[in-house]
Design an enzyme around this catalytic site. Structure first.
Site, PDB file in Angstrom:
ATOM      1  CB  ILE A 117       5.816   3.528  -1.731  1.00  0.00           C
ATOM      2  CG1 ILE A 117       4.514   2.909  -2.407  1.00  0.00           C
ATOM      3  CG2 ILE A 117       5.303   4.641  -0.677  1.00  0.00           C
ATOM      4  CD1 ILE A 117       3.711   1.918  -1.456  1.00  0.00           C
ATOM      5  N   GLY A 173      10.776   3.061   1.049  1.00  0.00           N
ATOM      6  CA  GLY A 173      11.091   1.831   0.481  1.00  0.00           C
ATOM      7  C   GLY A 173      12.373   1.667   0.005  1.00  0.00           C
ATOM      8  CG  ASP A 176      11.541  -1.102   3.399  1.00  0.00           C
ATOM      9  OD1 ASP A 176      11.398  -1.441   4.393  1.00  0.00           O
ATOM     10  OD2 ASP A 176      10.837  -0.112   3.180  1.00  0.00           O
ATOM     11  CD  GLU A 196       8.604   3.432   5.223  1.00  0.00           C
ATOM     12  OE1 GLU A 196       8.846   2.681   4.322  1.00  0.00           O
ATOM     13  OE2 GLU A 196       9.525   4.039   6.311  1.00  0.00           O
ATOM     14  CG  ASP A 204       4.247  -2.426   5.180  1.00  0.00           C
ATOM     15  OD1 ASP A 204       5.017  -1.706   4.576  1.00  0.00           O
ATOM     16  OD2 ASP A 204       2.818  -2.368   5.180  1.00  0.00           O
TER      17      ASP A 204
END
Length: 327
Positions: A117, A173, A176, A196, A204
């Site tokens: 991110i 991310g 993810d 994170e 999340d």
């Protein structure tokens, strides 16, 4: 032997009769091997896709039936900014409906796959949400997180197989993202980091939900999540996070495009149906999944793709010679 040949002839005749009763078979006369096709594809100049115009990603037609989605902010280590979270959703929604696309390769431009991110770009959305009422701020943040989650869920929901080709760092991310892909390749210099906890939050947008099912080792997932340590390429291969490791990015991309070409040569009815049922089975019991599969195939078994494939096998033709209709 004679009896077997008679049965084969009768079966072939039956197949031909059924084909004539529906529509004529058309064969692709090219019988090139996958390796030669892949070599040609790797030399081909990618063509940008007209209806995919984005700021943070680039979409090109790598070869017939194969799209290449590239994270395209190399100067920012492909950090995921505001535009990315919106554009990747739009991109894969279009790909899902693209009847000409049968496989997708996702990679990163520049020196690494992604640094995760873009905190500089996203800080105000996350750390300074609008309003001064706790409940309303909470509703805002819940909606924001849900939208970010959709960015990677849309990859999983895309019926076309998605191959992640990872080089350098795959951070935050990025984990993810690749957890939502169907197949993962990486280079020897790649590393993976659930980052994170180092910035004071729990992942999340998909890692905690998908990574345990990808790796199948909850102890290892917990270790990676609680410490934010780097998982290097060899460990990623041993754990099952990736299926193959390559010496460099070029070799990896060539292999990824070759795999995509192989997948795209198969019946799209069979391939896309398989992906949908594999994901369903991951989240349901065996009995539920078998029932879902039976319901699925009661219509899919009526496809002409089966007849074409059986005929090619009986005539000892390369399966890549079959022309399957768009889906």
């Amino acid at each position: 032997m004679a009896t077997a040949m008679t049965v084969s002839s009768k079966l072939l005749g039956l197949l031909m009769q059924q084909l004539r009763g529906t529509r004529q078979l058309y064969f692709n006369v090219s019988l090139r091997s996958l390796s030669s096709s892949a070599q040609e594809a790797s030399k081909r100049i990618p063509e940008e896709v007209s209806d995919h115009n984005y700021e943070s990603i680039q979409v090109t037609s790598a070869q017939k039936h194969v799209l290449h989605v590239q994270l395209n902010r190399p100067e920012k280590r492909n950090a995921m900014n505001r535009a990315f979270w919106r554009e990747l959703v739009e991109c894969f929604q279009k790909i899902s409906k693209d009847s000409d696309c049968r496989a997708v390769v996702v990679s990163g431009a520049g020196k690494m796959f992604t640094s995760g991110i873009d905190l500089m770009d996203m800080a105000s959305d996350i750390l300074q949400p609008p309003g001064d009422d706790v409940a309303r701020i909470a509703w805002y943040l819940r909606d924001l997180i849900s939208r970010y989650q959709k960015t990677f869920t849309v990859i999983e929901k895309c019926p076309k197989p998605v191959i992640a080709a990872i080089h350098g760092g795959c951070i935050g991310g990025g984990v993810d993202l690749i957890s939502a892909c169907d197949i993962r390749y990486c280079t020897q210099d790649a590393f993976f980091q659930v980052k994170e906890v180092d910035v004071g939050l729990a992942a999340d947008v998909g890692t905690l939900q998908r990574l345990p099912k990808v790796i199948g080792n909850r102890s290892l997932v917990n270790e990676l999540t609680f410490t934010a340590r780097k998982m290097m390429a060899d460990e990623a291969l041993d754990s099952g996070l990736v299926s193959r490791v390559f010496p460099d990015k070029d070799v990896m991309l060539n292999a990824a495009f070759a795999l995509a070409a192989d997948i795209s040569s198969k019946s799209p009815v069979a391939v896309q149906g398989s992906k949908i049922n594999l994901i369903y089975s991951r989240d349901h019991s065996v009995d539920e999944s078998l029932d879902y599969m039976a319901t699925w195939n009661m219509s899919m078994l009526q496809t002409q793709d089966i007849i074409k494939s059986v005929q090619a096998a009986m005539e000892k033709k390369d399966s890549k010679s079959i022309t399957f209709s768009k889906l």
